[in-house]
Design a protein around this motif. Structure first.
Motif, mmCIF file in Angstrom:
data_model
loop_
_atom_site.group_PDB
_atom_site.id
_atom_site.type_symbol
_atom_site.label_atom_id
_atom_site.label_comp_id
_atom_site.label_asym_id
_atom_site.label_seq_id
_atom_site.Cartn_x
_atom_site.Cartn_y
_atom_site.Cartn_z
ATOM 1 N N SER A 1 84.776 38.793 92.667
ATOM 2 C CA SER A 1 85.775 37.752 92.434
ATOM 3 C C SER A 1 85.111 36.392 92.572
ATOM 4 C CB SER A 1 86.928 37.866 93.444
ATOM 5 O OG SER A 1 86.448 37.783 94.773
ATOM 6 N N VAL A 2 85.842 35.352 92.269
ATOM 7 C CA VAL A 2 85.360 33.984 92.466
ATOM 8 C C VAL A 2 86.457 33.176 93.146
ATOM 9 C CG1 VAL A 2 83.839 34.070 90.455
ATOM 10 C CG2 VAL A 2 86.149 33.106 90.226
ATOM 11 N N GLU A 3 86.031 32.158 93.859
ATOM 12 C CA GLU A 3 86.952 31.192 94.460
ATOM 13 C C GLU A 3 86.548 29.823 93.926
ATOM 14 O OE1 GLU A 3 88.141 29.426 98.879
ATOM 15 O OE2 GLU A 3 87.207 31.408 98.716
ATOM 16 N N THR A 4 87.472 29.121 93.316
ATOM 17 C CA THR A 4 87.109 27.894 92.610
ATOM 18 C C THR A 4 87.121 26.650 93.489
ATOM 19 O OG1 THR A 4 89.414 27.585 91.908
ATOM 20 C CG2 THR A 4 87.954 28.795 90.418
ATOM 21 N N PHE A 5 87.678 26.761 94.700
ATOM 22 C CA PHE A 5 87.807 25.565 95.540
ATOM 23 C C PHE A 5 87.593 25.963 96.997
ATOM 24 C CE2 PHE A 5 89.821 21.827 97.458
ATOM 25 C CZ PHE A 5 89.458 20.810 96.586
ATOM 26 N N GLY A 6 86.361 26.315 97.344
ATOM 27 C CA GLY A 6 86.045 26.727 98.702
ATOM 28 C C GLY A 6 85.584 25.548 99.547
ATOM 29 N N SER A 7 86.017 25.522 100.804
ATOM 30 C CA SER A 7 85.669 24.394 101.665
ATOM 31 C C SER A 7 84.998 24.801 102.968
ATOM 32 C CB SER A 7 86.926 23.576 101.992
ATOM 33 O OG SER A 7 87.885 24.382 102.662
ATOM 34 N N VAL A 8 84.717 26.097 103.164
ATOM 35 C CA VAL A 8 84.143 26.548 104.442
ATOM 36 C C VAL A 8 82.839 27.317 104.275
ATOM 37 C CG1 VAL A 8 86.365 26.580 105.621
ATOM 38 C CG2 VAL A 8 85.575 28.641 104.440
ATOM 39 N N ASP A 9 82.337 27.425 103.067
ATOM 40 C CA ASP A 9 81.138 28.228 102.812
ATOM 41 C C ASP A 9 79.998 27.369 102.290
ATOM 42 O OD1 ASP A 9 82.080 30.952 103.486
ATOM 43 O OD2 ASP A 9 83.504 30.563 101.886
ATOM 44 N N GLY A 10 79.619 26.378 103.107
ATOM 45 C CA GLY A 10 78.561 25.468 102.719
ATOM 46 C C GLY A 10 79.090 24.043 102.677
ATOM 47 N N PRO A 11 78.214 23.084 102.410
ATOM 48 C CA PRO A 11 78.617 21.678 102.417
ATOM 49 C C PRO A 11 79.533 21.325 101.250
ATOM 50 C CG PRO A 11 76.357 21.908 101.656
ATOM 51 C CD PRO A 11 76.778 23.266 102.144
ATOM 52 N N GLY A 12 80.471 20.448 101.510
ATOM 53 C CA GLY A 12 81.336 19.960 100.447
ATOM 54 C C GLY A 12 82.262 21.026 99.889
ATOM 55 N N ILE A 13 82.744 20.772 98.691
ATOM 56 C CA ILE A 13 83.598 21.726 97.984
ATOM 57 C C ILE A 13 82.704 22.651 97.164
ATOM 58 C CG2 ILE A 13 85.474 21.995 96.330
ATOM 59 C CD1 ILE A 13 86.222 20.669 99.016
ATOM 60 N N ARG A 14 82.954 23.964 97.280
ATOM 61 C CA ARG A 14 82.065 24.934 96.656
ATOM 62 C C ARG A 14 82.815 25.828 95.659
ATOM 63 N NH1 ARG A 14 77.272 23.206 98.380
ATOM 64 N NH2 ARG A 14 76.392 25.204 97.689
ATOM 65 N N PHE A 15 82.113 26.209 94.598
ATOM 66 C CA PHE A 15 82.528 27.316 93.749
ATOM 67 C C PHE A 15 81.868 28.555 94.348
ATOM 68 C CE2 PHE A 15 82.085 30.322 90.297
ATOM 69 C CZ PHE A 15 83.269 30.197 89.580
#
Length: 255
Positions: A18-32
């Motif tokens: 799957s993908v998450e288009t707006f992640g905020s806890v898996d690395g710096p900044g906003i992540r795909f």
């Protein structure tokens, strides 16, 4: 003209969960965030047990996935980018190399969320050569320390941890930045003796930028049940805020 190796590379596909288009806890900044299929560990607290099976109906080339990810690039800002998680991403290292190589060509920050279980410290091994190549295109790794004790690690995950620790030492050797994550499970990892041993190991490393303690939760239990897999932590409660603070202080060398 493409040689045979080029043709093979352009046709490699990743088994996507799957993908998450707006992640905020898996690395710096906003992540795909891309979740890949396949994992050799069987962590008792896993919240993604449905990624263990390496088979997937969603197979994509690096270019296909990257083109899709870039639709959301406007949200990433200066610090964000792409994180590949799982499952265990390093089990699909050929796909990961090509995906990250293309990402760096497009100026995208890259991060791997990994337990490092597939790591092979034999520098003549095929895996090690590929891992060296992958690190050329990787900006950051989020590395789980499941358990510092070998036997307890086997009880918790099904496999030993010597190669995982060797992988972390190698990342320190080459100066590749890592964030360390440690899941705090009452009765298993929430133990001051083990936490101090973990801190001692962390002190051997020169590349740790951040240490995070993740409180255990049972939100993945329903996935075990759906898969017909017994959930071995039935009844285990999340750690208290005090125990999380205690573990954080120990692991950060503040206690």
């Amino acid at each position: 003209m493409l040689d045979r190796r080029d043709i093979r590379i352009t046709m490699v596909k990743g088994a996507i969960h799957s993908v998450e288009t707006f992640g905020s806890v898996d690395g710096p900044g906003i992540r795909f965030i891309v979740f890949l299929k396949g994992c050799n560990l069987r962590c008792k607290y896993c919240h993604n047990a449905d990624t263990w099976n390496p088979q997937s109906d969603d197979m994509r080339t690096p270019e296909e996935l990257l083109d899709f990810a870039e639709r959301y690039r406007g949200y990433w800002g200066e610090d964000g980018g792409i994180t590949v998680s799982g499952g265990e991403p390093l089990l699909q290292i050929d796909f990961l190399i090509e995906f990250f190589k293309m990402a760096k060509e497009r100026g995208i920050n890259t991060c791997i969320d990994t337990a490092l279980q597939p790591f092979n410290e034999d520098r003549n091994s095929e895996f090690f050569g590929k891992f060296e190549e992958l690190m050329k295109y990787t900006d950051l790794l989020l590395v789980d320390i499941k358990h510092i004790d070998r036997e307890e690690h086997i009880k918790l995950t099904g496999l030993p941890n010597e190669n995982i620790q060797a992988g972390m030492r190698y990342l320190s050797e080459i100066g590749k930045p890592i964030w360390i994550r440690h899941v705090l499970v009452p009765g298993i990892t929430d133990n001051d003796e083990y936490l101090h041993k973990t801190r001692k190991f962390i002190e051997e490393l020169s590349n740790v930028e951040k240490i995070e303690v993740l409180p255990y939760h049972s939100m993945g239990q329903h996935k075990f049940e759906a898969l017909g897999i017994p959930y071995q932590l039935e009844g285990v409660e999340s750690p208290t805020a005090e125990r999380v603070a205690n573990a954080t202080a120990i692991l950060r060398g503040e206690k």
